[in-house]
Enzyme design. Sequence first.
Site, mmCIF file in Angstrom:
data_model
loop_
_atom_site.group_PDB
_atom_site.id
_atom_site.type_symbol
_atom_site.label_atom_id
_atom_site.label_comp_id
_atom_site.label_asym_id
_atom_site.label_seq_id
_atom_site.Cartn_x
_atom_site.Cartn_y
_atom_site.Cartn_z
ATOM 1 N N PHE A 108 3.846 -12.246 4.804
ATOM 2 C CA PHE A 108 2.863 -12.131 5.868
ATOM 3 C C PHE A 108 1.951 -13.290 5.916
ATOM 4 O O PHE A 108 1.302 -14.047 6.772
ATOM 5 C CB PHE A 108 2.125 -10.877 6.115
ATOM 6 C CG PHE A 108 1.463 -10.478 4.779
ATOM 7 C CD1 PHE A 108 2.121 -9.650 4.113
ATOM 8 C CD2 PHE A 108 0.116 -10.623 4.839
ATOM 9 C CE1 PHE A 108 1.497 -9.366 2.791
ATOM 10 C CE2 PHE A 108 -0.651 -10.334 3.548
ATOM 11 C CZ PHE A 108 -0.010 -9.575 2.729
ATOM 12 N N ASP A 123 -6.609 2.994 -7.231
ATOM 13 C CA ASP A 123 -7.035 1.675 -6.566
ATOM 14 C C ASP A 123 -8.374 1.808 -6.029
ATOM 15 O O ASP A 123 -8.721 2.603 -4.823
ATOM 16 C CB ASP A 123 -6.134 1.330 -5.488
ATOM 17 C CG ASP A 123 -6.274 -0.171 -4.932
ATOM 18 O OD1 ASP A 123 -7.655 -0.811 -5.145
ATOM 19 O OD2 ASP A 123 -5.468 -0.913 -4.351
ATOM 20 N N PHE A 166 0.128 -0.475 -0.743
ATOM 21 C CA PHE A 166 -0.658 -2.007 -0.320
ATOM 22 C C PHE A 166 0.603 -2.922 -0.816
ATOM 23 O O PHE A 166 1.234 -2.839 -1.786
ATOM 24 C CB PHE A 166 -1.944 -1.821 -1.020
ATOM 25 C CG PHE A 166 -2.464 -3.123 -0.523
ATOM 26 C CD1 PHE A 166 -3.104 -3.273 0.746
ATOM 27 C CD2 PHE A 166 -2.863 -4.184 -1.344
ATOM 28 C CE1 PHE A 166 -3.564 -4.400 1.291
ATOM 29 C CE2 PHE A 166 -3.204 -5.488 -0.683
ATOM 30 C CZ PHE A 166 -3.687 -5.467 0.411
ATOM 31 N N THR A 167 0.367 -4.160 -0.108
ATOM 32 C CA THR A 167 1.247 -5.212 -0.188
ATOM 33 C C THR A 167 1.453 -5.844 -1.647
ATOM 34 O O THR A 167 2.622 -5.520 -2.221
ATOM 35 C CB THR A 167 0.890 -6.313 0.672
ATOM 36 O OG1 THR A 167 -0.470 -6.696 0.603
ATOM 37 C CG2 THR A 167 1.156 -5.880 2.030
ATOM 38 N N ARG A 222 -0.837 -6.076 10.535
ATOM 39 C CA ARG A 222 -0.417 -5.057 9.627
ATOM 40 C C ARG A 222 0.765 -4.143 10.032
ATOM 41 O O ARG A 222 0.368 -3.044 10.610
ATOM 42 C CB ARG A 222 -1.570 -4.155 9.191
ATOM 43 C CG ARG A 222 -2.430 -4.893 7.833
ATOM 44 C CD ARG A 222 -1.814 -5.203 6.861
ATOM 45 N NE ARG A 222 -2.826 -5.604 5.761
ATOM 46 C CZ ARG A 222 -2.356 -6.582 5.097
ATOM 47 N NH1 ARG A 222 -0.909 -7.212 5.229
ATOM 48 N NH2 ARG A 222 -2.943 -6.986 3.702
ATOM 49 N N TYR A 236 -17.315 -19.073 -23.932
ATOM 50 C CA TYR A 236 -15.885 -18.860 -23.833
ATOM 51 C C TYR A 236 -15.595 -17.417 -24.317
ATOM 52 O O TYR A 236 -14.768 -16.621 -23.567
ATOM 53 C CB TYR A 236 -14.855 -19.726 -24.566
ATOM 54 C CG TYR A 236 -13.403 -19.522 -24.538
ATOM 55 C CD1 TYR A 236 -12.989 -20.169 -23.516
ATOM 56 C CD2 TYR A 236 -12.725 -18.341 -25.287
ATOM 57 C CE1 TYR A 236 -11.432 -19.892 -23.245
ATOM 58 C CE2 TYR A 236 -11.289 -18.306 -25.038
ATOM 59 C CZ TYR A 236 -10.817 -18.980 -23.978
ATOM 60 O OH TYR A 236 -9.425 -18.852 -23.944
ATOM 61 N N LYS A 287 -14.130 -6.962 -2.324
ATOM 62 C CA LYS A 287 -14.378 -5.883 -1.207
ATOM 63 C C LYS A 287 -15.931 -5.102 -1.222
ATOM 64 O O LYS A 287 -16.669 -5.818 -1.197
ATOM 65 C CB LYS A 287 -13.179 -4.793 -0.908
ATOM 66 C CG LYS A 287 -12.134 -5.430 -0.264
ATOM 67 C CD LYS A 287 -11.134 -6.302 -1.124
ATOM 68 C CE LYS A 287 -9.933 -6.517 -0.717
ATOM 69 N NZ LYS A 287 -8.989 -7.258 -1.440
HETATM 70 C C1 PLP Z 1 -6.389 -1.711 -1.103
HETATM 71 C C2 PLP Z 1 -6.256 -3.176 -1.730
HETATM 72 N N1 PLP Z 1 -5.828 -3.077 -3.072
HETATM 73 C C3 PLP Z 1 -5.534 -4.164 -3.865
HETATM 74 C C4 PLP Z 1 -5.646 -5.518 -3.152
HETATM 75 C C5 PLP Z 1 -5.705 -6.835 -4.027
HETATM 76 O O1 PLP Z 1 -6.769 -7.468 -4.327
HETATM 77 P P1 PLP Z 1 -6.980 -9.267 -4.338
HETATM 78 O O2 PLP Z 1 -6.699 -9.356 -2.897
HETATM 79 O O3 PLP Z 1 -8.380 -9.180 -4.824
HETATM 80 O O4 PLP Z 1 -6.040 -9.717 -5.260
HETATM 81 C C6 PLP Z 1 -6.318 -5.348 -1.987
HETATM 82 C C7 PLP Z 1 -6.632 -6.756 -1.093
HETATM 83 O O5 PLP Z 1 -6.500 -7.051 0.161
HETATM 84 C C8 PLP Z 1 -6.310 -4.425 -1.170
HETATM 85 O O6 PLP Z 1 -6.999 -4.271 0.087
#
Ligand code: PLP
Length: 469
Positions: free
Chosen positions: A461, A227, A136-137, A394, A84, A270
């Site tokens: 989306f 990021d 980013f979303t 997108r 843990y 990624k």
């Molecule tokens: C540029 C970017 N930032 C953040 C994220 C968020 O990461 P996660 O999907 O692991 O939550 C993504 C995911 O697609 C991304 O492409």
Amino acid sequence: MSIHLQTMGQQSGRRSWAEPWKIKMVEPLRMIDRTAREQALAEAGYNTFLLRSDDVYIDLLTDSGTSAMSDRQWAGMMTGDEAYAGSRNYYNLEAAIRRHYGYRHVVPTHQGRGAEHLISQVAIRRGQFVPGNMYFTTTRLHQELAGGIFVDVICDEAHDPQSTAPFKGNVDLAKLEALIDREGAENIAYVSLAGTVNMAGGQPVSMANVRALRELTARHGIRLYLDATRMVENAFFIQQNEDGWGDKPIAAILREFCEHTDGAWMSAKKDSLVNIGGWLAINDRDLFEELRNLVVVYEGLHTYGGLAGRDMEAMAIGIAESVADEHVRSRVEQVRYLGELLSEWEIPIVRPIGGHAIFLDARRFYPHLSQDEFPAQTLAAELYLDSGIRSMERGIVSAGRDPATGEHNRPRLELTRLTIPRRVYTQAHMDVVAESVLAAWGSRASTRGLKLLYEPKYLRFFQARFERL
Ligand SMILES: Cc1ncc(COP(=O)(O)O)c(C=O)c1O
């Protein structure tokens, strides 16, 4: 008849490259027939996120968590220390992040958005602005949920799919400076900088830009957070296209880039070649203490952050594999192979070709459809119907609604993304994909758009449903 067959390298006037691995285990693919695909898509409300993956032939929905792990990563999973607290795999992960990204303090999270949540909660005061190089979303949503106001300060070229500028991910420093002058540095939470900007087509940021950004933000006492999700791929573009970096290894470029920032969050699903995992890393000790405290509330103890010990081990090994020059080159060149084929056939895609995906320009595909008829969503549906290939939207659907007015955000870019998982598909798969895009291009004039039937409140989306007009 003389046949003019050429290898992939010959097509672009150079020696061919090959993947720096061989295949040890395979996963059979299944292709259902057209009638079954029509039924599956209708049941999924014309949203490729709602398809069952068993009904998909080649899955280019995302490069997130879909990479193939190496034999070493799988072996590492067997050394998982599932304690843990204080798991040895956490310390291996911490060492890998310190070594390759250079930040001092590390907080693991279950994936990228877990890290986005924590940094947004700790570093944003309600009403503060958060300038970024396009949105980013999930990043923007967490910033908004923390009371931040997102402001796009990316260079104008990023919004133009036909501009061939090599570093379309760059921040426009004049836009940022104007925001600071107008609102005051104390009202800027931090600058949110992404490597290879996903929504702009995987476009990189130059070293010169991050240096200048560092200088500007330091002058105003503003923090700069990265990021780092696809920062390794960003480093490859610097090596290939920015003066002075051609003879430097990707690992060194990555370290130097990160040195210009105060911290980073990561979706390790990624670049880092794992199926799950993320982290947040920061140099400031006090901020780290706050983050380390908050992670316990939302993810788990600060030495596992929602992950199993084995996941952290796979991530630590994946980080080291991900920065090898021959790996990154084969990964990005595979994307480029697909993109060059489509360009050769004059199919409209975002140029220059980015690091992780080909983005089809749905506006130019379907000039007869208005943005309210969801051209990019339509194109994703058409590709699936043609061949069982899964892509994603997108464009206007991903952009969501303005939180203040409730109106659709209307991005200039209306794109369908063919995202290539790392170390998963072969060149032959890319050929099949290219031919399917060509088929959709051939029938573009008679393609009808879609009507929105249902949208959820957050990140619509993923779960919105449509019907054919
Ligand atoms: C540029 C970017 N930032 C953040 C994220 C968020 O990461 P996660 O999907 O692991 O939550 C993504 C995911 O697609 C991304 O492409």
